[in-house]
Write a protein that holds these residues in place. Structure first.
Motif, PDB file in Angstrom:
ATOM      1  N   ARG A   1      28.640  51.487  -2.697  1.00 19.18           N
ATOM      2  CA  ARG A   1      28.868  52.022  -2.048  1.00 19.18           C
ATOM      3  C   ARG A   1      30.334  52.034  -2.660  1.00 19.18           C
ATOM      4  O   ARG A   1      31.538  51.099  -2.804  1.00 19.18           O
TER       5      ARG A   1
ATOM      6  N   ILE B   1      33.699  53.085  -1.681  1.00 22.05           N
ATOM      7  CA  ILE B   1      35.119  53.371   0.335  1.00 22.05           C
ATOM      8  C   ILE B   1      36.136  53.235  -0.499  1.00 22.05           C
ATOM      9  O   ILE B   1      37.238  53.422   0.035  1.00 22.05           O
TER      10      ILE B   1
ATOM     11  N   ARG C   1      39.191  53.761   2.472  1.00 19.19           N
ATOM     12  CA  ARG C   1      39.244  53.605   3.475  1.00 19.19           C
ATOM     13  C   ARG C   1      41.121  52.425   2.778  1.00 19.19           C
ATOM     14  O   ARG C   1      41.286  51.998   2.746  1.00 19.19           O
TER      15      ARG C   1
ATOM     16  N   THR D   1      31.753  43.658  -0.263  1.00 23.40           N
ATOM     17  CA  THR D   1      32.358  43.869   0.982  1.00 23.40           C
ATOM     18  C   THR D   1      31.715  43.385   1.682  1.00 23.40           C
ATOM     19  O   THR D   1      30.190  43.626   1.865  1.00 23.40           O
TER      20      THR D   1
ATOM     21  N   ASP E   1      31.153  44.082   5.458  1.00 21.08           N
ATOM     22  CA  ASP E   1      31.858  44.558   7.041  1.00 21.08           C
ATOM     23  C   ASP E   1      31.238  43.880   8.571  1.00 21.08           C
ATOM     24  O   ASP E   1      29.996  44.092   8.416  1.00 21.08           O
TER      25      ASP E   1
ATOM     26  N   SER F   1      30.734  46.905  -3.541  1.00 19.89           N
ATOM     27  CA  SER F   1      31.715  47.987  -3.336  1.00 19.89           C
ATOM     28  C   SER F   1      32.524  48.347  -4.494  1.00 19.89           C
ATOM     29  O   SER F   1      32.760  48.171  -5.206  1.00 19.89           O
TER      30      SER F   1
ATOM     31  N   ILE G   1      36.168  50.263  -4.257  1.00 22.04           N
ATOM     32  CA  ILE G   1      37.904  49.910  -3.156  1.00 22.04           C
ATOM     33  C   ILE G   1      39.042  50.777  -3.669  1.00 22.04           C
ATOM     34  O   ILE G   1      39.033  50.078  -5.183  1.00 22.04           O
TER      35      ILE G   1
END
Length: 710
Positions: free
Chosen positions: A199, A201, A204, A292, A294, A311, A313
């Motif tokens: 993903r 992200i 963020r 990650t 979460d 992820s 980042i």
């Protein structure tokens, strides 16, 4: 039985009958020699070590010694652990001789006349060398060794660290094939995001918090309040497994090392620096690949759900612990109106606050309120500590003495690293992530490198509480609960002792009574953390078990979410499970990682002792105040107020010409003629008399002692 000499320690008792023969492992310490057996640990008599060396597996006989306690004598060596030694070279007639720097074993090794290793390595008498053992000593003949390399002359400035590395068989540098493999790795975020499991992200807000001198950043955090009053915690860990292929050059070398080693003046990394300090390091402002976790937590900080996924980042801010503590302290002073003087209670004061304020500006430029972020993370950490205590976690209070070096590698300051709000903020986040991943793996019945901590034995706890009751640190009711292994009772003892003279001893004795946490292929829970499942997931840059956990996690994610063919290909690339390679070697990998972790910890501690001795070598003759932190047959150990460094006041340096009675139950020394009492917590003034930077020894002499506390 005591010897009649100045400064001697005298104990009373009667010799007894021989006991049964046991098998155990020899442990040599400054306080004497011991053998650890399945039946318990026993002190070896002064002449009972015989031909044994540290780590050897031996058979021993037991004898009732002074005070009625059982003592051991080595009867035979079953298995040798040491293959080399570090010592001083000298000449004895036609023979060379290597006298170990660590005199606790007391065995000299000879170099035979036909052996040219001394000349080949340019060794002169007085030089310190690393030697390989050719034959071991016996009761009838001395051991033989051959010199492998010269470490330096007796006055070489970095000889102490060189000796530590040789003693623990550590090496600097990295093999060329692995370095070349690392240099060939490239960051390709777009290509990585083609993986349906990964993903993006990068939008963020997340940051890293590490020691000020850290070079590799393998974890980042994000945190925010939820509408329900809880928290959404993100823990983002460098995706090392994306770059380190199973059975590749890097992987095999990392598997051999199993851990990075943090010495006082250098890091011996598990991975090449091209990965550990660059491509895998979560540096601010650059894209990185991560794994990650979460986690959703309720208003009482209980985990209510979590997800795990690969992820992409981008860390926004790099903070250090001192800077975070400074910002939190500033925030506490009426919303920051207390001014700069109120901030940074520890660390480097204004420098830490300046770094924190620079980070605040960086976050503000990105549209984020760093102060609010840290307040939420701090509140979450406090709430998580309450959760862990309620379920039976034990938080021992430990002090880590650390040398800060100048540009020339010389110690300019000795500091005590203790738990702070900043370190707790990060630690609690990492604990949540580790528990979530372990639970995820255990729920699926997967083999992995779990972190296992078993219950302490009743005998070990009984021995610890006997002393604590004797000196008044705990009462008998609490002692009974501790002996039953009640973690809440152990935590209560630690909390009661906090801020008292008993605190170091309570923590030391109860911590020693604990089993050591190890890596195991199957989940067996973690006693001290009160966790039903636990693993190490958050440091794959520096620990091989974490890398194994990442691989198993990603392989199972693929098997659950991708087609069978792609899942098999992914699993084979990550863990070698296509041919059952991981299943076959995982138990041995766990054993190796556990053993080498102990070696790395011992080497790191030894290197700090070297730097402490170097720091005080220029202060011989100076006087310092401190408190007695431990007492044994060697004398009284004193923790100095200004640095928390510990030195030894030997019996001969306690002053006077009297014998000293050692009470091993109460841990105190009594002057036989004067009645003077030296006990735990006694306030003293001491003088530095010797500082051996090669061996890492700091010797003190007693100048003044206050009345012993009761």
């Amino acid at each position: 039985m005591g010897r009649k000499q100045r400064g001697g320690a005298r104990r009373r008792g009667q010799a007894g009958q021989c006991g049964p023969r046991l098998t155990g492992t020899v442990r040599l310490t400054d306080a004497g020699a011991f053998v650890r057996t399945a039946e318990g640990e026993f002190r070896l008599t002064q002449r009972g070590v015989r031909e044994a060396m540290a780590g050897d597996t031996v058979t021993v006989s037991l004898h009732r010694g002074p005070g009625g306690q059982m003592r051991a004598v080595v009867e035979g060596v079953l298995d040798r652990r040491s293959v080399s030694l570090v010592g001083t070279y000298d000449v004895a007639g036609p023979l060379g001789v290597v006298r170990p720097l660590d005199r606790r074993g007391g065995q000299d090794f000879f170099i035979l006349p036909r052996d040219t290793s001394a000349a080949d390595n340019g060794v002169a008498p007085g030089d310190v060398v690393s030697a390989r053992i050719v034959s071991y000593p016996s009761r009838y003949e001395s051991g033989v060794a051959t010199i492998e390399r010269r470490l330096g002359g007796a006055d070489a400035p970095d000889l102490g660290i060189a000796c530590v590395m040789a003693r623990y068989d550590l090496e600097d540098g990295y093999p060329r094939a692995a370095v070349d493999e690392a240099r060939a790795c490239r960051l390709d975020v777009d290509g990585a995001l083609a993986d349906p499991l990964r993903r993006d992200i990068r939008d963020r807000f997340l940051l890293t918090v590490d020691p000020v001198d850290a070079r590799d950043f393998d974890d980042a955090i994000s945190v925010e309040r939820t509408a329900a009053g809880g928290w959404r915690l993100g823990v983002h860990i460098a995706d090392v497994s994306h770059y380190v292929a199973w059975d590749g050059h890097i992987d095999l070398e990392a598997r051999r090392r199993t851990t990075s080693v943090y010495l006082a003046d250098r890091v011996l990394p598990m991975l090449p620096e091209e990965l550990s300090c660059d491509l895998c390091s979560l540096r601010p402002g650059v894209d990185r690949l991560a794994v990650t976790v979460d986690a959703e937590l309720d208003r009482r900080a209980r985990v209510r759900g979590f997800s795990v996924y690969p992820s992409a980042i981008r860390s926004r801010v790099r903070l250090d612990y001192d800077a975070v503590d400074a910002l939190l302290a500033l925030d506490d002073t009426d919303g920051g109106r207390g001014g700069r003087e109120a901030a940074a209670p520890g660390g480097d004061g204004d420098g830490a606050l300046a770094r924190g304020e620079a980070a605040v500006r960086t976050a503000r430029a990105a549209g984020e309120d760093l102060g609010a972020f840290l307040r939420e993370a701090d509140a979450l950490a406090s709430a998580r500590r309450r959760v862990r205590r309620a379920r039976g976690a034990i938080d021992f209070e430990t002090v880590e003495v650390h040398a800060l070096l100048d540009a020339d590698g010389e110690p300019e300051r000795i500091v005590a690293r203790e738990r702070t709000r900043a370190t707790s903020l990060v630690e609690e986040a990492m604990l949540v992530a580790n528990e979530c991943v372990a639970r995820w793996l255990a729920d699926r019945g997967l083999d992995a490198a779990y972190r296992v901590h078993e219950r302490p034995s009743a005998d070990e706890l009984a021995d610890a509480t006997a002393t604590l009751v004797e000196i008044g640190a705990v009462d008998r009711a609490l002692s009974a609960r501790i002996r039953e292994g009640d973690p809440a009772a152990i935590e209560e003892a630690v909390e009661r002792a906090h801020g008292t003279r008993f605190a170091p001893l309570v923590n030391a004795l109860l911590l020693r009574a604990m089993q050591r946490a190890v890596y195991r292929p199957r989940n067996l829970g973690h006693y001290a953390l009160g966790a039903t499942a636990y693993c190490h997931f958050t440091s794959p840059i520096r620990r091989y078990p974490d890398l194994l956990v990442h691989r198993e996690l990603k392989a199972r994610l693929a098997s659950e979410r991708l087609g069978a063919t792609r899942a098999r290909e992914r699993a084979r690339a990550l863990t070698g499970v296509g041919d059952q390679a991981l299943a076959r070697i995982l138990p041995q990998l766990c054993r190796d990682a556990s053993a080498k972790e102990r070696t790395a910890d011992a080497a790191a501690h030894a290197s700090q002792k070297v730097m402490v001795a170097r720091y005080y070598a220029g202060r011989v003759g100076e006087r310092f105040s401190g408190s007695v932190s431990w007492i044994d047959r060697m004398g009284a150990f004193v923790r100095l107020d200004d640095t928390s460094a510990e030195g030894l006041v030997r019996l001969s340096d306690l002053g006077g010409d009297e014998w000293w009675e050692l009470d091993e139950e109460r841990l105190q020394l009594t002057g036989a003629s004067s009645g003077r009492l030296i006990a735990l917590g006694t306030r003293v003034v001491v003088e530095v008399v010797r500082a051996d930077a090669v061996r890492g020894h700091l010797d003190l002499a007693l100048v003044h002692a206050s009345r012993a506390l009761h």
